[in-house]
Design an enzyme around this catalytic site. Structure first.
Site: not given
Length: 359
Positions: A118, A139, A181, A222, A232, A236, A240, A243, A247, A260
């Site tokens: 956990r 993330k 990026e 960032k 997010e 936030r 993206n 993206h 993606h 990426h």
């Protein structure tokens, strides 16, 4: 060495950026750990794993595990194998995981840390330019065949230790990936930052000073956004930019076919075109395109299945009510989120990919 403190919901952590600081890793950890698991990949292990082990020599029991390099390792099978490695090493809730590598290692090792017992501590030790973005913000995720980062969590690291000396061994594709990026951070935040990057033409001939400056600025952009919106739910999402298509293109081509960042570069071009259409404005599309071409980004894709791309874009985490939402620009440094109707999206995608096929 430069240091930045980032506030998260679970406390705060430090980001250290400098040269050769991987050799002083133990001194930069926030506390002592009896057991440490280093997770890295087959490419990075040959270069830097021994440095990290030597930097931790002392009272800690050190374990290592090496995954295959590449996006394909962000899978349920590799994730499960890493959990098994942690169990076999008898790691407990007071142990530490070190993610030594680029974005794939950081995302994967972070997700292992978030879910093992956990949640245990982990530290990011990035070795790519791209990871200046992915290592900050908490993330963590693995991929699903239907979409990138669909299985994950928000789980801040206990620290980020970024030795920029490791960037000088990167292949060209990884330099391109990381600099996409950096350009993104410029486009969503500051025109001067954006122009400073693209006006310096080649990403393969940057001085140490310029590289450090670009990375520091990217991390600062960032960090400012993440501290305001960790989970997010608001701004936030601006991170993206590029993206949504990026993606989808990664998944459509098959993970690992392009990096990426290379996919995000294509996504940013498309997002600029959509922005110009939605807001009836002119943005520096040609300037960005020229810079991408100069640095040999893959921009031509034949026989793209547009309905499949749209299907994948609808699986984007920003999508609502089965409608694609994209981060657009009302101007450089002025991001916004807009819903794009299927009819418009299809027409824009067809026009965009046909135009790029003719480059």
């Amino acid at each position: 060495m430069d240091s930045l403190t980032i506030q998260s919901s679970s406390g705060q952590y430090s980001v250290h950026v400098g040269t050769k600081i991987r050799h002083n890793l133990a001194a930069l950890l926030e506390k002592n750990y009896q057991q440490i698991m280093i997770i890295t990949d087959s490419s990075v292990a040959e270069l830097y794993l021994e440095d990290i082990i030597e930097s931790l020599s002392g009272g800690s029991e050190i374990f290592t595990t090496v995954i295959p390099a590449g996006e394909q390792s962000k899978s349920k099978d590799v994730y499960f194998d890493l959990i098994t490695d942690c169990l076999e090493a008898n790691l407990d809730r007071h142990s530490l995981i070190i993610a030594l590598g680029g974005g794939v290692v950081g995302d994967l090792a972070g997700f292992v840390a978030a879910t093992y017992m956990r949640g245990i501590d982990y530290v990011q030790v990035p070795t790519t330019i791209l990871a200046h973005d992915s290592s900050v913000g908490g993330k963590v995720a693995i991929n699903h065949p239907e979409g990138k980062n669909m299985i994950g969590s928000f789980y801040p690291p206990s620290g980020v230790i970024y030795d920029v000396e490791t960037l000088y061994t990167l292949p060209e594709s990884e330099i391109r990936s990381g600099y996409a990026e950096i350009v993104k951070h410029g486009l969503i935040s500051d025109e001067i930052y954006f122009l400073d990057v693209v006006d310096n033409a080649s990403v393969f001939k940057l001085s140490d000073t310029m590289l450090m400056d670009h990375i520091r600025k990217g991390i600062a952009v960032k960090a400012e956004i993440v501290q305001q919106d960790e989970k997010e739910t608001g701004i936030r999402q601006f991170l993206n930019f590029g993206h949504t298509l990026g993606h989808a293109l990664e998944a459509e081509l098959g993970y690992g076919k392009i990096t990426h960042g290379e996919a995000v570069a294509v996504g940013m071009l498309f997002a600029i075109r959509v922005s110009e259409h939605v807001y009836a404005i002119e943005l520096p599309y040609d300037r960005l395109l020229k810079w991408l071409e100069y640095n040999r980004y893959p921009l031509q894709f034949k026989d793209i299945d547009i309905p499949s791309i749209i299907h994948r874009m609808k699986k984007d985490k920003k999508a609502r009510d089965k409608t694609v939402q994209m981060v657009l620009l009302k101007g450089i440094g002025k991001p916004s989120v807009e819903k794009i109707a299927d009819n418009d999206l299809e027409k824009l995608l067809i026009r965009f990919f046909n135009q790029n096929a003719e480059l």
